[in-house]
Design a protein around this motif. Structure first.
Motif, mmCIF file in Angstrom:
data_model
loop_
_atom_site.group_PDB
_atom_site.id
_atom_site.type_symbol
_atom_site.label_atom_id
_atom_site.label_comp_id
_atom_site.label_asym_id
_atom_site.label_seq_id
_atom_site.Cartn_x
_atom_site.Cartn_y
_atom_site.Cartn_z
ATOM 1 N N VAL A 112 19.150 28.634 -7.913
ATOM 2 C CA VAL A 112 18.956 27.081 -7.751
ATOM 3 C C VAL A 112 17.748 26.323 -7.854
ATOM 4 C CG1 VAL A 112 19.276 27.088 -5.355
ATOM 5 C CG2 VAL A 112 20.481 25.207 -6.159
ATOM 6 N N GLY A 113 16.892 27.066 -7.452
ATOM 7 C CA GLY A 113 15.444 26.104 -7.306
ATOM 8 C C GLY A 113 14.752 26.816 -8.564
ATOM 9 N N ALA A 114 15.215 27.383 -9.411
ATOM 10 C CA ALA A 114 14.272 28.037 -10.370
ATOM 11 C C ALA A 114 13.608 26.948 -11.169
ATOM 12 C CB ALA A 114 15.374 28.978 -11.324
ATOM 13 N N ASP A 115 13.867 26.046 -11.440
ATOM 14 C CA ASP A 115 13.085 24.941 -12.524
ATOM 15 C C ASP A 115 12.445 23.808 -11.575
ATOM 16 O OD1 ASP A 115 14.405 25.910 -14.632
ATOM 17 O OD2 ASP A 115 15.951 24.702 -14.498
ATOM 18 N N ILE A 116 12.528 23.909 -10.159
ATOM 19 C CA ILE A 116 12.008 22.955 -9.551
ATOM 20 C C ILE A 116 10.446 22.769 -9.610
ATOM 21 C CG2 ILE A 116 11.604 23.982 -7.258
ATOM 22 C CD1 ILE A 116 12.939 21.492 -5.873
ATOM 23 N N PHE A 117 9.698 24.065 -9.572
ATOM 24 C CA PHE A 117 8.084 24.141 -9.715
ATOM 25 C C PHE A 117 7.643 23.756 -10.826
ATOM 26 C CE2 PHE A 117 4.053 25.806 -9.145
ATOM 27 C CZ PHE A 117 3.771 25.462 -7.630
ATOM 28 N N GLU A 136 9.171 11.995 -12.565
ATOM 29 C CA GLU A 136 9.673 11.700 -11.010
ATOM 30 C C GLU A 136 11.085 12.036 -10.891
ATOM 31 O OE1 GLU A 136 9.582 8.610 -7.554
ATOM 32 O OE2 GLU A 136 7.574 9.283 -8.331
ATOM 33 N N LYS A 137 11.722 11.333 -11.751
ATOM 34 C CA LYS A 137 13.231 11.526 -11.857
ATOM 35 C C LYS A 137 13.752 12.911 -12.039
ATOM 36 C CE LYS A 137 14.505 6.710 -13.151
ATOM 37 N NZ LYS A 137 15.067 5.807 -14.186
ATOM 38 N N ALA A 138 13.113 13.667 -12.870
ATOM 39 C CA ALA A 138 13.435 15.076 -13.542
ATOM 40 C C ALA A 138 13.174 15.839 -12.152
ATOM 41 C CB ALA A 138 12.749 15.640 -14.640
ATOM 42 N N LEU A 139 12.178 15.616 -11.329
ATOM 43 C CA LEU A 139 11.882 16.357 -10.177
ATOM 44 C C LEU A 139 12.694 16.215 -9.127
ATOM 45 C CD1 LEU A 139 10.289 18.396 -8.654
ATOM 46 C CD2 LEU A 139 8.607 16.385 -7.962
ATOM 47 N N LEU A 140 13.350 14.954 -8.818
ATOM 48 C CA LEU A 140 14.266 14.523 -8.081
ATOM 49 C C LEU A 140 15.623 14.950 -8.253
ATOM 50 C CD1 LEU A 140 13.388 10.634 -7.317
ATOM 51 C CD2 LEU A 140 13.498 12.471 -5.745
ATOM 52 N N ARG A 141 15.952 15.252 -9.715
ATOM 53 C CA ARG A 141 17.451 15.896 -9.884
ATOM 54 C C ARG A 141 17.318 17.286 -9.572
ATOM 55 N NH1 ARG A 141 16.870 12.588 -14.803
ATOM 56 N NH2 ARG A 141 15.723 14.342 -16.002
ATOM 57 N N GLN A 142 16.183 18.042 -9.544
ATOM 58 C CA GLN A 142 15.955 19.435 -9.122
ATOM 59 C C GLN A 142 16.088 19.403 -7.791
ATOM 60 O OE1 GLN A 142 16.535 22.055 -11.146
ATOM 61 N NE2 GLN A 142 16.599 20.659 -12.821
ATOM 62 N N PHE A 143 15.570 18.507 -7.096
ATOM 63 C CA PHE A 143 15.978 18.528 -5.541
ATOM 64 C C PHE A 143 17.166 18.177 -5.099
ATOM 65 C CE2 PHE A 143 11.147 18.309 -4.933
ATOM 66 C CZ PHE A 143 11.094 18.953 -3.780
ATOM 67 N N LYS A 144 18.087 16.996 -5.974
ATOM 68 C CA LYS A 144 19.324 16.937 -5.588
ATOM 69 C C LYS A 144 20.269 18.198 -5.682
ATOM 70 C CE LYS A 144 22.886 14.094 -4.963
ATOM 71 N NZ LYS A 144 23.926 14.940 -5.225
ATOM 72 N N ARG A 145 19.782 19.109 -7.010
ATOM 73 C CA ARG A 145 20.578 20.234 -6.952
ATOM 74 C C ARG A 145 20.426 21.180 -5.893
ATOM 75 N NH1 ARG A 145 18.927 24.668 -11.446
ATOM 76 N NH2 ARG A 145 20.853 26.038 -11.126
ATOM 77 N N LEU A 146 19.234 21.240 -5.461
ATOM 78 C CA LEU A 146 19.130 22.109 -4.420
ATOM 79 C C LEU A 146 19.792 21.545 -2.841
ATOM 80 C CD1 LEU A 146 17.466 24.543 -2.863
ATOM 81 C CD2 LEU A 146 15.539 23.138 -2.838
ATOM 82 N N ASP A 147 19.681 20.322 -2.966
ATOM 83 C CA ASP A 147 20.445 19.634 -1.718
ATOM 84 C C ASP A 147 21.877 20.105 -1.760
ATOM 85 O OD1 ASP A 147 19.613 17.956 0.705
ATOM 86 O OD2 ASP A 147 21.218 16.748 -0.483
ATOM 87 N N GLU A 204 7.309 11.880 -1.675
ATOM 88 C CA GLU A 204 7.970 12.606 -0.791
ATOM 89 C C GLU A 204 9.431 12.914 -1.013
ATOM 90 O OE1 GLU A 204 6.576 11.802 3.719
ATOM 91 O OE2 GLU A 204 6.601 9.500 2.696
ATOM 92 N N ILE A 205 9.785 14.055 -0.449
ATOM 93 C CA ILE A 205 11.258 14.513 -0.440
ATOM 94 C C ILE A 205 12.052 13.487 -0.072
ATOM 95 C CG2 ILE A 205 13.066 16.297 -0.241
ATOM 96 C CD1 ILE A 205 10.606 18.398 0.052
ATOM 97 N N PRO A 206 13.007 12.820 -0.502
ATOM 98 C CA PRO A 206 13.771 11.802 0.215
ATOM 99 C C PRO A 206 14.276 12.327 1.318
ATOM 100 C CG PRO A 206 14.238 11.769 -2.242
ATOM 101 C CD PRO A 206 13.450 13.043 -1.881
#
Length: 247
Positions: A112-117, A136-147, A204-206
């Motif tokens: 689930v977090g494989a692409d975030i870094f 930034e949107k691409a990074l946020l999509r990965q955080f949303k997936r993790l969330d 910051e992580i939302p």
């Protein structure tokens, strides 16, 4: 630098070599080093940790692992240098019943977090202002997936005989209430992102991603994670030469 005790007469002889920090002694910024440190600690095995100052590598280490950068491991006098192979070796060798298994039950916990870094790296290294928003949107999509994954109840949290529906997971970590290899791999990277992205991109992580924040807060209460983290300054100094000024 450190030794974790279990049964000194029977445990294998293990020495983990990790990147040293700015002072040449304390733990430096290296998520792979921290990951192996966490794995060994969670296994409950006795081991030693040696920090390696890469600016002036001692002669004895040049002979032990010429041209090799940390992390590397000496297990019963046998040198192990490939990070992924070390992780697999430790999981297979330090196995139940004497040592706990750290393999996650669910495959998605590992992925689930494989692409975030990678998304963070593209974001922090980007020098072009016009590309910043999309990265930034691409990074946020990965955080949303993790969330979303952390919020979704695991099968074991759902009682088929209960009339009460579990809508949101209450687990502490990716795969349940205990840390696994999935956490050892992801948490060091999340810690770097949290510090470096705030310092150099004011990101910051939302706060609405409550499951991610719950996950991080639970992790910081565990010595296996918090005591193996590099100082914030180590991360900031590392990324001072990486984070590109946007124009």
């Amino acid at each position: 630098m450190a030794s974790r005790l279990r049964s000194p007469l029977k445990d294998p002889e293990i020495e983990l070599f990790v990147k040293a920090g700015l002072d040449g002694k304390n733990i430096g910024n290296c998520p792979f080093c921290q990951s192996l440190f966490m794995v060994l600690w969670l296994k409950g095995v006795r081991f030693n940790v040696t920090t390696v100052d890469m600016t002036r590598k001692p002669e004895e280490l040049k002979n032990l692992a010429p041209g090799i950068k940390p992390p590397f491991l000496v297990f019963n006098k046998e040198l192990k240098t490939d990070f992924l192979k070390i992780e697999d070796f430790l999981e297979q060798t330090l196995a139940p019943p004497k040592y706990p298994s750290l393999a996650p039950k669910y495959k998605d916990s590992l992925h689930v977090g494989a692409d975030i870094f990678a998304k963070f790296s593209a974001y922090i290294k980007n020098p072009h202002k016009e590309a910043n928003k999309d990265l930034e949107k691409a990074l946020l999509r990965q955080f949303k997936r993790l969330d979303d994954y952390l919020n979704a109840p695991l099968p074991e949290e759902i009682d088929q005989d209960s009339t009460e529906e579990v809508v949101v997971s209450r687990r502490k970590f990716l795969d349940g209430d205990w840390m696994t290899l999935a956490d050892c791999n992801l948490l060091p990277k999340l810690n770097i992102i949290k510090i470096a992205a705030k310092t150099y991109r004011n990101f910051e992580i939302p706060r609405k991603m409550t499951a991610v924040w719950r996950y991080l807060q639970n992790a910081y209460t565990r010595d296996e994670f918090s005591d193996t983290c590099p100082a914030d300054e180590e991360i900031e100094r590392t990324y001072s030469n990486v984070a590109k000024k946007m124009s």
